[in-house]
Structure formats: structure tokens, C-alpha cells
Design an enzyme around this catalytic site. Sequence first.
Site, PDB file in Angstrom:
ATOM      1  N   CYS A  59       0.828  -1.210   0.000  1.00  0.00           N
ATOM      2  CA  CYS A  59       0.000   0.000   0.000  1.00  0.00           C
ATOM      3  C   CYS A  59       0.868   1.269   0.000  1.00  0.00           C
ATOM      4  O   CYS A  59       1.572   1.540   0.974  1.00  0.00           O
ATOM      5  CB  CYS A  59      -0.911  -0.054   1.235  1.00  0.00           C
ATOM      6  SG  CYS A  59      -1.740   1.480   1.651  1.00  0.00           S
TER       7      CYS A  59
ATOM      8  N   CYS B 250       0.117   3.733   2.788  1.00  0.00           N
ATOM      9  CA  CYS B 250       0.610   3.167   4.051  1.00  0.00           C
ATOM     10  C   CYS B 250       2.096   3.466   4.214  1.00  0.00           C
ATOM     11  O   CYS B 250       2.555   3.840   5.300  1.00  0.00           O
ATOM     12  CB  CYS B 250       0.401   1.651   4.090  1.00  0.00           C
ATOM     13  SG  CYS B 250      -1.324   1.125   4.045  1.00  0.00           S
TER      14      CYS B 250
END
Length: 124
Positions: free
Chosen positions: A30, A33
Site C-alpha cells: 500500500c 501506508c
Amino acid sequence: MPTVELTKDNFAETLKDNDFVLIDFWADWCGPCRQFAPVFEKSADTHTDIVHAKVDTEAQRELAFEFKIQSIPTLMIVRERTVIYNEPGALPSEALESLITQAKELDMDEVRQKITEQGGDAPE
């Protein structure tokens, strides 16, 4: 304080043993993230009175499912075993600091009373 890696084996105990836990639900693939990770790490270094924990949603699918994580990163704040914040999205450092300040200022007795009034089960 270094971040704690949460798993299904230590999740409940971590929440039980600590009054303030900031949890980052994330995954290695991600992009947002990875962008949020340094902000979260800096917060962990700054706020040594708060447990900063991470849940790898790929490795801990049961936890992600249990907390209905549908978008990552998701940030959750748990105070005195009560979830007081649970929102997806990477926050800039200033927004995270503001959120932590607001969470610290909450009157948890008042929060538990509101949960009870709304028909929920407030933790003791």
C-alpha cells in the site's frame, strides 16, 4: 518508544494492559501506508506515553476482518479499551498531532456514559 507489531495473539492483551493505544492497519503493498509510516514512527518517538502499534492486514487477516477494515491505512485510537477513533486515510503529521491531543483531552467517563445511553456496551 518503538512501535509494537500486533497479532491475533497479543492484540487483546496489548489493549488490556495499556490505556492509550494508537493502531495503524497497513499492508506492505500500500503506497499511502508507506507514506504514513514515517509520520507514525515520528509520533511513536514523540509520544512515548502512548503505545503505537501496527497491524499488517495481509499477515493478520482475522484482525482486519474483525475490525471491518476495508481501506488502508486505517488509524484506530483505543483509550481504556474503548475505540474512540477509527478512520481510513493517511494523515499528515500536524493532523495526527491534533487528533492525539483531542483524544487525550476526552473525558472517558463521559464517553462510556454516551455509549451506554446509545445502547452499546461500554467496557468497565
